[in-house]
Design a protein around this motif. Structure first.
Motif, PDB file in Angstrom:
ATOM      1  N   VAL A  17       0.822  -1.211   0.000  1.00  0.00           N
ATOM      2  CA  VAL A  17       0.000   0.000   0.000  1.00  0.00           C
ATOM      3  C   VAL A  17       0.862   1.270   0.000  1.00  0.00           C
ATOM      4  O   VAL A  17       0.647   2.155  -0.832  1.00  0.00           O
ATOM      5  CB  VAL A  17      -1.035  -0.018   1.151  1.00  0.00           C
ATOM      6  CG1 VAL A  17      -1.634   1.347   1.385  1.00  0.00           C
ATOM      7  CG2 VAL A  17      -2.126  -1.034   0.862  1.00  0.00           C
ATOM      8  N   PRO A  18       1.863   1.398   0.887  1.00  0.00           N
ATOM      9  CA  PRO A  18       2.696   2.615   0.816  1.00  0.00           C
ATOM     10  C   PRO A  18       3.435   2.761  -0.514  1.00  0.00           C
ATOM     11  O   PRO A  18       3.568   3.872  -1.033  1.00  0.00           O
ATOM     12  CB  PRO A  18       3.682   2.453   1.976  1.00  0.00           C
ATOM     13  CG  PRO A  18       3.077   1.464   2.879  1.00  0.00           C
ATOM     14  CD  PRO A  18       2.230   0.567   2.041  1.00  0.00           C
ATOM     15  N   LEU A  19       3.900   1.640  -1.074  1.00  0.00           N
ATOM     16  CA  LEU A  19       4.598   1.708  -2.359  1.00  0.00           C
ATOM     17  C   LEU A  19       3.664   2.135  -3.489  1.00  0.00           C
ATOM     18  O   LEU A  19       4.039   2.941  -4.347  1.00  0.00           O
ATOM     19  CB  LEU A  19       5.226   0.357  -2.694  1.00  0.00           C
ATOM     20  CG  LEU A  19       6.411  -0.067  -1.825  1.00  0.00           C
ATOM     21  CD1 LEU A  19       6.831  -1.491  -2.154  1.00  0.00           C
ATOM     22  CD2 LEU A  19       7.562   0.896  -1.983  1.00  0.00           C
ATOM     23  N   LEU A  20       2.451   1.599  -3.498  1.00  0.00           N
ATOM     24  CA  LEU A  20       1.478   1.995  -4.525  1.00  0.00           C
ATOM     25  C   LEU A  20       1.098   3.465  -4.399  1.00  0.00           C
ATOM     26  O   LEU A  20       0.967   4.173  -5.405  1.00  0.00           O
ATOM     27  CB  LEU A  20       0.236   1.111  -4.442  1.00  0.00           C
ATOM     28  CG  LEU A  20       0.384  -0.310  -4.979  1.00  0.00           C
ATOM     29  CD1 LEU A  20      -0.807  -1.166  -4.571  1.00  0.00           C
ATOM     30  CD2 LEU A  20       0.543  -0.291  -6.479  1.00  0.00           C
ATOM     31  N   LEU A  21       0.919   3.936  -3.171  1.00  0.00           N
ATOM     32  CA  LEU A  21       0.578   5.344  -2.975  1.00  0.00           C
ATOM     33  C   LEU A  21       1.726   6.263  -3.391  1.00  0.00           C
ATOM     34  O   LEU A  21       1.502   7.308  -4.006  1.00  0.00           O
ATOM     35  CB  LEU A  21       0.169   5.597  -1.525  1.00  0.00           C
ATOM     36  CG  LEU A  21      -1.144   4.936  -1.091  1.00  0.00           C
ATOM     37  CD1 LEU A  21      -1.391   5.158   0.387  1.00  0.00           C
ATOM     38  CD2 LEU A  21      -2.310   5.442  -1.923  1.00  0.00           C
ATOM     39  N   LEU A  22       2.952   5.867  -3.083  1.00  0.00           N
ATOM     40  CA  LEU A  22       4.106   6.647  -3.514  1.00  0.00           C
ATOM     41  C   LEU A  22       4.227   6.672  -5.034  1.00  0.00           C
ATOM     42  O   LEU A  22       4.490   7.716  -5.638  1.00  0.00           O
ATOM     43  CB  LEU A  22       5.383   6.081  -2.884  1.00  0.00           C
ATOM     44  CG  LEU A  22       6.666   6.844  -3.139  1.00  0.00           C
ATOM     45  CD1 LEU A  22       6.589   8.242  -2.540  1.00  0.00           C
ATOM     46  CD2 LEU A  22       7.849   6.090  -2.559  1.00  0.00           C
ATOM     47  N   PHE A  23       3.994   5.528  -5.662  1.00  0.00           N
ATOM     48  CA  PHE A  23       4.036   5.459  -7.122  1.00  0.00           C
ATOM     49  C   PHE A  23       2.928   6.312  -7.737  1.00  0.00           C
ATOM     50  O   PHE A  23       3.133   6.955  -8.773  1.00  0.00           O
ATOM     51  CB  PHE A  23       3.916   3.999  -7.582  1.00  0.00           C
ATOM     52  CG  PHE A  23       4.006   3.824  -9.069  1.00  0.00           C
ATOM     53  CD1 PHE A  23       5.129   4.240  -9.764  1.00  0.00           C
ATOM     54  CD2 PHE A  23       2.967   3.254  -9.770  1.00  0.00           C
ATOM     55  CE1 PHE A  23       5.215   4.084 -11.141  1.00  0.00           C
ATOM     56  CE2 PHE A  23       3.037   3.089 -11.147  1.00  0.00           C
ATOM     57  CZ  PHE A  23       4.168   3.509 -11.836  1.00  0.00           C
ATOM     58  N   SER A  24       1.765   6.363  -7.093  1.00  0.00           N
ATOM     59  CA  SER A  24       0.680   7.196  -7.622  1.00  0.00           C
ATOM     60  C   SER A  24       1.042   8.672  -7.556  1.00  0.00           C
ATOM     61  O   SER A  24       0.725   9.430  -8.478  1.00  0.00           O
ATOM     62  CB  SER A  24      -0.634   6.920  -6.886  1.00  0.00           C
ATOM     63  OG  SER A  24      -0.664   7.529  -5.623  1.00  0.00           O
ATOM     64  N   ILE A  25       1.733   9.086  -6.504  1.00  0.00           N
ATOM     65  CA  ILE A  25       2.181  10.481  -6.411  1.00  0.00           C
ATOM     66  C   ILE A  25       3.205  10.777  -7.507  1.00  0.00           C
ATOM     67  O   ILE A  25       3.177  11.838  -8.136  1.00  0.00           O
ATOM     68  CB  ILE A  25       2.774  10.778  -5.015  1.00  0.00           C
ATOM     69  CG1 ILE A  25       1.719  10.601  -3.927  1.00  0.00           C
ATOM     70  CG2 ILE A  25       3.408  12.159  -4.957  1.00  0.00           C
ATOM     71  CD1 ILE A  25       0.578  11.583  -3.995  1.00  0.00           C
ATOM     72  N   PHE A  26       4.104   9.822  -7.761  1.00  0.00           N
ATOM     73  CA  PHE A  26       5.078   9.980  -8.847  1.00  0.00           C
ATOM     74  C   PHE A  26       4.366  10.169 -10.182  1.00  0.00           C
ATOM     75  O   PHE A  26       4.705  11.061 -10.964  1.00  0.00           O
ATOM     76  CB  PHE A  26       6.006   8.757  -8.888  1.00  0.00           C
ATOM     77  CG  PHE A  26       6.859   8.686 -10.121  1.00  0.00           C
ATOM     78  CD1 PHE A  26       7.953   9.517 -10.272  1.00  0.00           C
ATOM     79  CD2 PHE A  26       6.555   7.790 -11.134  1.00  0.00           C
ATOM     80  CE1 PHE A  26       8.742   9.456 -11.403  1.00  0.00           C
ATOM     81  CE2 PHE A  26       7.338   7.723 -12.277  1.00  0.00           C
ATOM     82  CZ  PHE A  26       8.435   8.561 -12.416  1.00  0.00           C
ATOM     83  N   LEU A  27       3.379   9.310 -10.462  1.00  0.00           N
ATOM     84  CA  LEU A  27       2.626   9.422 -11.719  1.00  0.00           C
ATOM     85  C   LEU A  27       1.886  10.754 -11.808  1.00  0.00           C
ATOM     86  O   LEU A  27       1.811  11.366 -12.878  1.00  0.00           O
ATOM     87  CB  LEU A  27       1.633   8.278 -11.851  1.00  0.00           C
ATOM     88  CG  LEU A  27       2.196   6.909 -12.185  1.00  0.00           C
ATOM     89  CD1 LEU A  27       1.098   5.859 -12.102  1.00  0.00           C
ATOM     90  CD2 LEU A  27       2.833   6.919 -13.561  1.00  0.00           C
ATOM     91  N   LEU A  28       1.342  11.192 -10.700  1.00  0.00           N
ATOM     92  CA  LEU A  28       0.610  12.462 -10.672  1.00  0.00           C
ATOM     93  C   LEU A  28       1.529  13.629 -11.008  1.00  0.00           C
ATOM     94  O   LEU A  28       1.185  14.476 -11.830  1.00  0.00           O
ATOM     95  CB  LEU A  28      -0.017  12.664  -9.289  1.00  0.00           C
ATOM     96  CG  LEU A  28      -0.648  14.020  -9.019  1.00  0.00           C
ATOM     97  CD1 LEU A  28      -1.894  14.194  -9.869  1.00  0.00           C
ATOM     98  CD2 LEU A  28      -0.978  14.169  -7.550  1.00  0.00           C
ATOM     99  N   LEU A  29       2.692  13.666 -10.399  1.00  0.00           N
ATOM    100  CA  LEU A  29       3.571  14.821 -10.561  1.00  0.00           C
ATOM    101  C   LEU A  29       4.278  14.867 -11.911  1.00  0.00           C
ATOM    102  O   LEU A  29       4.657  15.936 -12.368  1.00  0.00           O
ATOM    103  CB  LEU A  29       4.607  14.858  -9.430  1.00  0.00           C
ATOM    104  CG  LEU A  29       4.015  15.114  -8.048  1.00  0.00           C
ATOM    105  CD1 LEU A  29       5.098  15.058  -6.994  1.00  0.00           C
ATOM    106  CD2 LEU A  29       3.269  16.434  -8.011  1.00  0.00           C
TER     107      LEU A  29
END
Length: 143
Positions: A17-29
């Motif tokens: 879950v933390p890795l997926l959320l971090l990856f989602s922030i990367f994709l967003l930015l």
């Protein structure tokens, strides 16, 4: 916690879950300059919450979200609308015309902030809110 849920699934969920959320922030930015953006980043974040829901239960997933899903949708829609209004209000341009602002941040330097990024953040929040609402509603149906 669900009694029928696997300890392996629960343990891997705590790590993923933390890795997926971090990856989602990367994709967003990176989305307003390269492939990615608010929609796909919101889907990745929603998949993290879906995984958590499958491994645990709806009440612990709601605690993980920390805010109501309807609030996420509302704030996201308002952000997307406001990002489109910046050009209209401040520069007399068309709705959703991109605007870029350079801001100097002490210790970091100069940052280029843009209305497309604010729009993407709005879409991100809407997608998380909608998908999470659907998933949590489906979990109630299964009871």
């Amino acid at each position: 916690m669900r009694s029928d849920s696997s300890i392996i699934l629960q343990t891997s969920t705590r790590m993923l879950v933390p890795l997926l959320l971090l990856f989602s922030i990367f994709l967003l930015l990176r989305g307003h300059n390269e492939p990615g953006g608010g929609f796909i980043a919101g889907l990745v974040a929603s998949s993290a919450f879906a995984l958590h829901l499958f491994a645990f239960d709806a009440s612990s997933t709601k605690k993980l979200l920390k805010v109501e899903t309807q609030l996420l949708m509302s704030v996201g829609l308002i952000l997307a609308l406001l990002s489109g209004m910046v050009g209209v209000v401040f520069r007399g341009q068309s709705f959703l015309t991109s605007q870029w602002f350079n801001v100097t941040v002490p210790g970091i330097g100069e940052l280029a902030l843009s209305t497309p990024l604010v729009f993407d953040i709005g879409v991100y929040l809407v997608v998380i809110g909608v998908v999470s609402t659907i998933l949590l509603s489906l979990d109630k149906v299964g009871e």
